[in-house]
Design a protein around this motif. Sequence first.
Motif, PDB file in Angstrom:
ATOM      1  N   TYR A  73      63.745  89.715  34.080  1.00  0.00           N
ATOM      2  CA  TYR A  73      64.525  90.955  33.939  1.00  0.00           C
ATOM      3  C   TYR A  73      65.675  90.755  32.954  1.00  0.00           C
ATOM      4  O   TYR A  73      65.911  91.593  32.072  1.00  0.00           O
ATOM      5  CB  TYR A  73      65.059  91.388  35.301  1.00  0.00           C
ATOM      6  CG  TYR A  73      65.968  92.592  35.230  1.00  0.00           C
ATOM      7  CD1 TYR A  73      65.449  93.871  35.045  1.00  0.00           C
ATOM      8  CD2 TYR A  73      67.349  92.449  35.334  1.00  0.00           C
ATOM      9  CE1 TYR A  73      66.278  94.973  34.964  1.00  0.00           C
ATOM     10  CE2 TYR A  73      68.185  93.537  35.256  1.00  0.00           C
ATOM     11  CZ  TYR A  73      67.651  94.800  35.074  1.00  0.00           C
ATOM     12  OH  TYR A  73      68.485  95.887  34.988  1.00  0.00           O
ATOM     13  N   SER A  77      65.746  92.483  29.275  1.00  0.00           N
ATOM     14  CA  SER A  77      66.856  93.421  29.066  1.00  0.00           C
ATOM     15  C   SER A  77      67.750  93.004  27.904  1.00  0.00           C
ATOM     16  O   SER A  77      68.629  93.764  27.487  1.00  0.00           O
ATOM     17  CB  SER A  77      67.697  93.535  30.341  1.00  0.00           C
ATOM     18  OG  SER A  77      66.919  94.034  31.416  1.00  0.00           O
ATOM     19  N   TYR A  79      69.931  90.487  27.839  1.00  0.00           N
ATOM     20  CA  TYR A  79      71.261  90.029  28.234  1.00  0.00           C
ATOM     21  C   TYR A  79      71.566  88.665  27.630  1.00  0.00           C
ATOM     22  O   TYR A  79      70.659  87.902  27.286  1.00  0.00           O
ATOM     23  CB  TYR A  79      71.374  89.956  29.755  1.00  0.00           C
ATOM     24  CG  TYR A  79      71.292  91.302  30.435  1.00  0.00           C
ATOM     25  CD1 TYR A  79      71.783  92.451  29.827  1.00  0.00           C
ATOM     26  CD2 TYR A  79      70.713  91.430  31.695  1.00  0.00           C
ATOM     27  CE1 TYR A  79      71.701  93.687  30.448  1.00  0.00           C
ATOM     28  CE2 TYR A  79      70.624  92.663  32.327  1.00  0.00           C
ATOM     29  CZ  TYR A  79      71.120  93.790  31.693  1.00  0.00           C
ATOM     30  OH  TYR A  79      71.035  95.005  32.308  1.00  0.00           O
ATOM     31  N   ILE A 133      59.121  96.806  31.539  1.00  0.00           N
ATOM     32  CA  ILE A 133      60.408  96.497  32.163  1.00  0.00           C
ATOM     33  C   ILE A 133      60.637  97.344  33.413  1.00  0.00           C
ATOM     34  O   ILE A 133      61.407  96.971  34.303  1.00  0.00           O
ATOM     35  CB  ILE A 133      61.569  96.704  31.156  1.00  0.00           C
ATOM     36  CG1 ILE A 133      62.858  96.085  31.728  1.00  0.00           C
ATOM     37  CG2 ILE A 133      61.751  98.179  30.843  1.00  0.00           C
ATOM     38  CD1 ILE A 133      63.995  96.047  30.741  1.00  0.00           C
ATOM     39  N   THR A 137      62.380  96.123  36.789  1.00  0.00           N
ATOM     40  CA  THR A 137      63.523  96.855  37.343  1.00  0.00           C
ATOM     41  C   THR A 137      63.270  97.231  38.800  1.00  0.00           C
ATOM     42  O   THR A 137      64.178  97.195  39.637  1.00  0.00           O
ATOM     43  CB  THR A 137      63.800  98.129  36.521  1.00  0.00           C
ATOM     44  OG1 THR A 137      63.994  97.766  35.143  1.00  0.00           O
ATOM     45  CG2 THR A 137      65.041  98.847  37.025  1.00  0.00           C
TER      46      THR A 137
END
Length: 223
Positions: A73, A77, A79, A133, A137
């Motif tokens: 995740y 995403s 990050y 995704i 999520t």
Amino acid sequence: MMVSESLGDLVSQYFAKGIVLVIADLLSLITVSSCLVIKVPQINTIRESKSTKGISVLGLCLELFSYTVMISYNYTSGYDFLSYMEYPVLLLQEYVLIYYVFKYQGLLGKRAQIFAIFYVAIATLIYLKIFPIMILTFLVPFCTPIGATSKVLQLVAILRSKDASSVSRTTWALSAFTNMTRIYTVYVQSHDWMLLSNFLISTFLSSSVFAAACVYKKKVKKA
């Protein structure tokens, strides 16, 4: 001279935010550092004893699922890597741990191979950012109860077998410690009660596994 003054200003500005936050940063650093070796004692214990008594296979698989979802995740995403750096390290250690547990329980058969191929295929899709995704999520909120369940299963495995000779007390002590430090850091930095409840539960369960491992290791020695 200017460099030393600038450095001094940066240090002063950092400590100006207060001792409470400075301690939180220090604990975060200790937590991440601990994660680098948290599974190593357990791996070494199994390798030395060549036994997996008291180890829950299902618990390990659930833990693997939780780590995989979290790292996937965060990666998908986009990050910053530093924000989830401990997960790849934990995941690598988990692979090694699962390998040895499966090896000494005689589970490295066709089913394990099929699962490994399926896992690698999914991981490849995630790496290429092809895996939806939306699914990740959806799965993320389940990681907390799944992580707690894996610890409960480990505790039950020890209590049922009454033998913790293959369970590393160091690993579970570190687990309890790192979760406990996160209680402080989360409370100070975000006051996120969902995260706080997660770490409170994890601290309690990890401490329970550690206590059970201590009790039943003593019993084994006396016998």
